[in-house]
Scaffold this motif. Sequence first.
Motif, PDB file in Angstrom:
ATOM      1  N   GLY A  57       0.823  -1.217   0.000  1.00  0.00           N
ATOM      2  CA  GLY A  57       0.000   0.000   0.000  1.00  0.00           C
ATOM      3  C   GLY A  57       0.851   1.257   0.000  1.00  0.00           C
ATOM      4  O   GLY A  57       0.532   2.240  -0.669  1.00  0.00           O
ATOM      5  N   ALA A  58       1.954   1.225   0.747  1.00  0.00           N
ATOM      6  CA  ALA A  58       2.829   2.400   0.824  1.00  0.00           C
ATOM      7  C   ALA A  58       3.582   2.621  -0.479  1.00  0.00           C
ATOM      8  O   ALA A  58       3.947   3.738  -0.817  1.00  0.00           O
TER       9      ALA A  58
ATOM     10  N   ARG B 122       1.146   3.500  -6.345  1.00  0.00           N
ATOM     11  CA  ARG B 122       0.742   4.791  -6.909  1.00  0.00           C
ATOM     12  C   ARG B 122      -0.195   4.541  -8.085  1.00  0.00           C
ATOM     13  O   ARG B 122       0.057   3.656  -8.913  1.00  0.00           O
TER      14      ARG B 122
ATOM     15  N   GLU C  40      -0.806   9.555 -10.714  1.00  0.00           N
ATOM     16  CA  GLU C  40      -0.099  10.011  -9.514  1.00  0.00           C
ATOM     17  C   GLU C  40       1.409   9.767  -9.685  1.00  0.00           C
ATOM     18  O   GLU C  40       2.234  10.637  -9.396  1.00  0.00           O
TER      19      GLU C  40
END
Lengths: 432, 453
Positions: B311-312, B315, B319
Amino acid sequence: MRDVIVVGGGLAGLVAALRLRRAGLHTTLVHMGRGGLQLGQGTIDVLGYRPSLVAHPLTELGEFCALEERRGGPTHPYNLLGVEPVRVGVGFLRELVGEAMAGDIETNVLLPTALGGLRPTTLYPASMAAGTVSLDPSDPGALHDGSRVVVVGIEQLKDFSCQLVAQNLATIELPGGGRLETRSASVSFPGRGTEADSNAVAIARALDRPERRRDFVAALGRLARRGETIAVPNVLGLTDETFTAIADGLGRPVFEIPLPPPGVAGMRLTDRLTDLARAYRVEMILGSRVIGAETGLGRIRSLRLGTAGHETDLEARYVLLAPGGFESGAIELDSYGRLHEPALGLPLAVPDAELLNDSWAGEQPIFRTGVATDCTMRVVEPATGEPVHENLYAAGGFLAGAQRWDEKSGEGIALASAVRAADSIIEQLKES
Amino acid sequence: MSTTAAERGLQNDGQPSESFSVWNHLKKASPRLNNNPNSYEAQQLNRLSLDQCVKCTICETQCPVTRVTEMFAGPKFVGPQAERFRNGESVDHTLDYCSSCGICTLNCPQGVKIAELNSMARAVMKQGHMPLRDRLITQTSLEGRVLTPVAPLANWALQRKPLRVAVEKVIGVHRDAPMPVAQSQSIRGWLRHREGPMARRPGQPDRGPVVFFTGCAGTYFEVETSKKTIEVLEHLGYTVIVPRQGCCGLASQSNGLFDQARSSVVKLAGDLAKGGRHVPVVTSSGSCAGMVKHEAREIMGVEDRTVTDIGARMRETSEFLLALADAGELPTDFERIEMTIPYHAPCQLKGQGMGMPAIRLMELVPGITVVESGENCCGIAGTYGLKKEKYEVAQAVGRPLFDKFKESGAELGACDTETCRWQIRAGTGMDIVHPIHVIHAAYGLSDIHSPQV
């Protein structure tokens, strides 16, 4: 790199972002949710009480500031700004929204409230013009001694009691002498389908549709008597055209009385400014909280946003904070009684006296807490007056020193400080 | 809002601790909670945000469903307000009409997790009587696997009215609901059969690897979007790794099938992690990105190290590309395309708090003007607009958006997620593409009028 990041989507943030963008700067507006402007009444209060009722806000600003000076504690934003930035700030809003706002910056008027009181303001939506009571002896005003008003409620709208408004209004001695003659009436108008309980926005949306509007106008027309002005709650459409169509359809004076949130008039203004910001290509980032900043050499280099899944660092030459005050969560009081600015940990100007007292509707000094600035709206250390960061500015409810709702000064401070801060940044960038 | 693992009563292995006393007290006080499928969520995270609600009703004014139907009482009424009375059981069944678009949370100035609370409460409400339909339509990758080999037949069948009427009667998927176009080749098939990666730009040094997350729709239906994303990334010098991957579980989550959704998202994160450590993950499935980035944790309480890590790193394509542009690393020698493009940022993309990167990205192309819809939601909200009882609501939500797109006179519109494109295509009759379609054309890799799917 971005020229400026503006934080906050209320009146100050939107207006500052538009000012900066119109000067050709790459401007990004970051905001947590919809701004507080939508929760207000859609009017521009410059100065309503000092603490006596103010008729001429700009003329009386000097006396107000002198009183603030004597009071001590955090400096009031108007003491930093003075008269001219107020004129420029309010003028810029008028330039942005045009005919949508009526009124005269030099003279306040009184507007009926949802409890049947009268409160002072400076600019107001065109849809409230037929309900103004003049504070200027040379101007009779829309409503005056002997004016007849029928206050019309909507059965499905529980936030507005037409009897209460009508009866209270009739008891008030007008500034020019005399009283209003009022009565109340109500119509049935569900916002959606056959619902028994509608909110103001649902009714406003229904009135944006010509076929529903016709029914409403016909119902109002049936109950109004000759010579009466019609007062209705603030529900006459989310678009300005709706009010015009209703006023034309009735062929008699009609005005709106602001309601508790959600304020339709405030929503119209928010939508209008947001649409403008979109059209001018202000880059808008909604829904992310500012959680920190990277600083160095006396400047903010980038702001850190808590975007979903990861943090995003936005670099910019200048930062303008307009996130609001306590009510917006931009300033916090913890359980130890300590005050914080949670996003960047900025120093706060705090009144010396007891912060909270037992009075219910009276002044609470805690609300005078905020960030201190110099007269260019650059954030400074309250104790020394030294800039906290060379490129950090602030505007609106975030500023220390005001009791906005007591003074009825919120929008005046927001506009004056937002435009002043934006112009300071524009000047700085021009020089560099 | 963040809470530490200790506060959440989690041990290091991510399992709830038996000794978490507040939860035990709650269970004693409210026996119904014992049977709550969201035991983790019910005790905290989102409920903590309840006290932030000042009842300002901004969420009510922005809710796209409330705008069009009285069937839904509104996000505040069924959410922060009703939540205090739920005691494990739903008190307002109009909650079922919430589309989970998340516009309420997005617009809340106080940080209340309104949509998340409502998604959790709906899962409780549907427990024990989950419609068969909701179990079926959430099988997104199964649908793709079944339809792809028989694509022409599937597309023919999906256009047969009598069949759609039968499906509506038996299963409850509305006869007019927008449907994807089945493709005869999935993205995996294309990757297997193509003659190697797209050539890098002349003189472009290697930028290293990226992992591409295709999403179910990007694997089986919107294959063109996936192809163009991969090709643009390769053109820019990236080595695109496409690990074998499953579904993120978003459709199951929004239908309240949390167990299924939890195992899907954890498995997906494991699949994508095989693409390499610290490698950026790019996706053109905007709403699936949101599931991995924050919804898995915020709605279902998934505390999985790999999900958090992926998740981190994730993109959305626009984005990712705009961040390159802001860093001065995106070549902007685009071909001129004279075009005004109406654009809609999907609700679940906006909910990720990244703004609307596609607007600035597309406007880097000379000649392009983007007109943002200004609408909160297109109505489809994943699977919501497919359901027979909600189809009309979803259409009414989308109508102002459809009108704006049609009135623009443009031939091509853009939108970042797949189901929203199906909805807007059906509602406008226009070609609706992912923004990468425009960038692909502007780099001279295709014609702007190339196929949209």
